[in-house]
Motif scaffolding. Sequence first.
Motif, PDB file in Angstrom:
ATOM      1  N   GLY A  56       0.810  -1.208   0.000  1.00  0.00           N
ATOM      2  CA  GLY A  56       0.000   0.000   0.000  1.00  0.00           C
ATOM      3  C   GLY A  56       0.842   1.257   0.000  1.00  0.00           C
ATOM      4  N   GLN A  59      -0.878   5.513   3.672  1.00  0.00           N
ATOM      5  CA  GLN A  59      -1.794   5.068   4.725  1.00  0.00           C
ATOM      6  C   GLN A  59      -1.276   3.769   5.353  1.00  0.00           C
ATOM      7  N   THR A  60      -0.776   2.862   4.520  1.00  0.00           N
ATOM      8  CA  THR A  60      -0.192   1.618   5.035  1.00  0.00           C
ATOM      9  C   THR A  60       1.113   1.891   5.769  1.00  0.00           C
ATOM     10  N   PHE A  64      -2.632   3.505   9.705  1.00  0.00           N
ATOM     11  CA  PHE A  64      -3.485   2.436   9.193  1.00  0.00           C
ATOM     12  C   PHE A  64      -2.712   1.124   9.128  1.00  0.00           C
ATOM     13  N   GLN A 150      -3.796  -1.783  -1.241  1.00  0.00           N
ATOM     14  CA  GLN A 150      -4.449  -0.604  -0.654  1.00  0.00           C
ATOM     15  C   GLN A 150      -3.935   0.634  -1.370  1.00  0.00           C
ATOM     16  N   THR A 185      -9.046   3.304  -0.337  1.00  0.00           N
ATOM     17  CA  THR A 185      -8.884   4.075   0.886  1.00  0.00           C
ATOM     18  C   THR A 185     -10.066   5.003   1.132  1.00  0.00           C
ATOM     19  N   GLN A 186     -10.261   5.367   2.390  1.00  0.00           N
ATOM     20  CA  GLN A 186     -11.350   6.236   2.813  1.00  0.00           C
ATOM     21  C   GLN A 186     -11.235   7.631   2.193  1.00  0.00           C
ATOM     22  N   ARG A 199     -11.129  11.731  -6.162  1.00  0.00           N
ATOM     23  CA  ARG A 199     -10.962  10.386  -5.597  1.00  0.00           C
ATOM     24  C   ARG A 199     -12.124   9.473  -5.977  1.00  0.00           C
ATOM     25  N   GLY A 219     -13.851   2.056   0.383  1.00  0.00           N
ATOM     26  CA  GLY A 219     -13.795   3.086   1.410  1.00  0.00           C
ATOM     27  C   GLY A 219     -14.338   4.420   0.954  1.00  0.00           C
ATOM     28  N   HIS A 241      -4.454  12.068   5.701  1.00  0.00           N
ATOM     29  CA  HIS A 241      -3.927  10.867   6.346  1.00  0.00           C
ATOM     30  C   HIS A 241      -4.616  10.624   7.683  1.00  0.00           C
TER      31      HIS A 241
END
Length: 264
Positions: A56, A59-60, A64, A150, A185-186, A199, A219, A241
């Motif tokens: 990812g 975020q990874t 997260f 991700q 991702t969110q 996005r 997400g 983030h």
Amino acid sequence: MFIVFMEFTYRNFLILLVTIATIFTQHSIAENASPLRDPASGACLSCKRKTLLHIGDSQTEGYFGEYLYKFLSKKLGGSGLAIVGVGSSSPRHWAQPLNTEYPKWLCSRTGRVNGHSHVSMHDTACMGTSNQSAFSILNQGHEASFVIFQFLGNSEQFKKSFIEKQIKSLTASLGKNQKCLFIITQPSHESLKEKNKRRLQIRDYIVSAAQKRCKIFDGMSKKYIDSFSKRKDFYQNDLIHLSPLGAKTFVEYLEPALNELIDK
């Protein structure tokens, strides 16, 4: 003469046994060899015992990834898990051959490997031949039962056709028996309206390119836009983030999808 002959035969028999054992050991080591190793213990993370590989972006690499690692470690055990995250990376960095522009950048970076940060990607994902991708090196031998991607950000400047091509290159590298989950991702915080609008477009590209091969955790669905994006405490100061609380909450949202992937 008989005694000497017996001693000679027994000695050679022992030598033969040692030789066989040495060959067997070397074969076992070579069979399980992989460039991906835990930075602290040196344990092989991509040998036959590995069961899940996750790659990812930031975020990874961040909170997260930390909470995801905690959850999956309890579920799988640390020796069966490889979580790798690099900030600012996207499918193009992981899918293209090492001798091209984007992977060269990736190989110069550091990132997360399981519970460790600032790990060299050159030593983790780039110790292969020039025609291999970083993902194919990590996924060497298709030994992982489960693969998770991700991504969402870091592709805003590219066209639909390019983004879909990179995602399809990733999924095409999967083994036929590997189960795949693609985590979209969110959203960013609701105040970043234009970013979330873009996005949503990229979310559609991911779904189009990945859904035939991977299950999708969306997400960016209305559920998360209407609820998650309104919580400022779920984000760091950049409102993109995840904060520790946001990361913990997002992993909790993910748990049913992770359980379905692994348990079925």
